[in-house]
Scaffold this active site. Sequence first.
Site, mmCIF file in Angstrom:
data_model
loop_
_atom_site.group_PDB
_atom_site.id
_atom_site.type_symbol
_atom_site.label_atom_id
_atom_site.label_comp_id
_atom_site.label_asym_id
_atom_site.label_seq_id
_atom_site.Cartn_x
_atom_site.Cartn_y
_atom_site.Cartn_z
ATOM 1 N N HIS A 50 0.847 -1.191 0.000
ATOM 2 C CA HIS A 50 0.000 0.000 0.000
ATOM 3 C C HIS A 50 0.887 1.246 0.000
ATOM 4 O O HIS A 50 2.067 1.173 0.371
ATOM 5 C CB HIS A 50 -0.898 0.014 1.245
ATOM 6 C CG HIS A 50 -1.983 -1.022 1.201
ATOM 7 N ND1 HIS A 50 -2.996 -1.076 2.124
ATOM 8 C CD2 HIS A 50 -2.198 -2.040 0.327
ATOM 9 C CE1 HIS A 50 -3.811 -2.087 1.825
ATOM 10 N NE2 HIS A 50 -3.350 -2.691 0.744
ATOM 11 N N GLU A 52 1.058 3.787 1.961
ATOM 12 C CA GLU A 52 1.628 4.118 3.270
ATOM 13 C C GLU A 52 2.797 3.183 3.604
ATOM 14 O O GLU A 52 3.823 3.620 4.128
ATOM 15 C CB GLU A 52 0.562 3.997 4.370
ATOM 16 C CG GLU A 52 -0.619 4.949 4.214
ATOM 17 C CD GLU A 52 -1.779 4.344 3.439
ATOM 18 O OE1 GLU A 52 -1.545 3.481 2.560
ATOM 19 O OE2 GLU A 52 -2.927 4.733 3.708
ATOM 20 N N CYS A 80 -5.843 1.890 5.840
ATOM 21 C CA CYS A 80 -6.502 0.628 6.196
ATOM 22 C C CYS A 80 -5.908 0.122 7.516
ATOM 23 O O CYS A 80 -4.894 0.642 7.987
ATOM 24 C CB CYS A 80 -6.287 -0.390 5.082
ATOM 25 S SG CYS A 80 -4.621 -1.086 5.079
ATOM 26 N N CYS A 83 -2.109 -0.634 7.420
ATOM 27 C CA CYS A 83 -1.271 0.568 7.409
ATOM 28 C C CYS A 83 -1.340 1.302 8.743
ATOM 29 O O CYS A 83 -0.336 1.838 9.204
ATOM 30 C CB CYS A 83 -1.672 1.472 6.254
ATOM 31 S SG CYS A 83 -1.300 0.718 4.650
HETATM 32 ZN ZN LIG Z 1 -3.236 0.157 3.702
#
Ligand SMILES: [Zn+2]
Length: 151
Positions: A50, A52, A80, A83
């Site tokens: 992701h 992040e 999410c 993260c």
């Molecule tokens: Zn994430």
Amino acid sequence: MDFMREALKEAYEGINNRHGGPFGCVIVKDGQIIGQGHNRVLVKHDPTCHGEMEAIRDACEKTGSHDLSGCELYTTAEPCPMCLGAILWANIAKVYYGCNVNDTDKIGFRDDKFYDFFNGEKNILTLEESDRKECKKLFDEYIKDKKAQRY
Ligand SMILES: [Zn+2]
């Protein structure tokens, strides 16, 4: 510097190159970007990539530290649970996000499933204790070593 604009640039680079979803991120310390990244789940075949996570990895590599205390994170979408966990492990205490979880849901991402799990839905994932005694021995070995770095 407009840091969210930099996060957006990362996200556009990601979608224009078909790397993954529309998620970009920068990490800022003392007014300077020290790490950046965008979603690379598709191009890396890795569900952990992701925006992040990529930005945290970049910042940690560049600073030579797993501790990003004092940093702020700018991301194009609300992080999410994975993260959020990484952000907490990295000791980042301030996050700015653009789109929220509902916006993300509307374009087909499934963060809501994780929140179902956290709210007690057991059909998603089963967690079961196994061989705790042997694993506790490992912990005992670790704690005996006074020089071991603690997290
Ligand atoms: Zn994430």
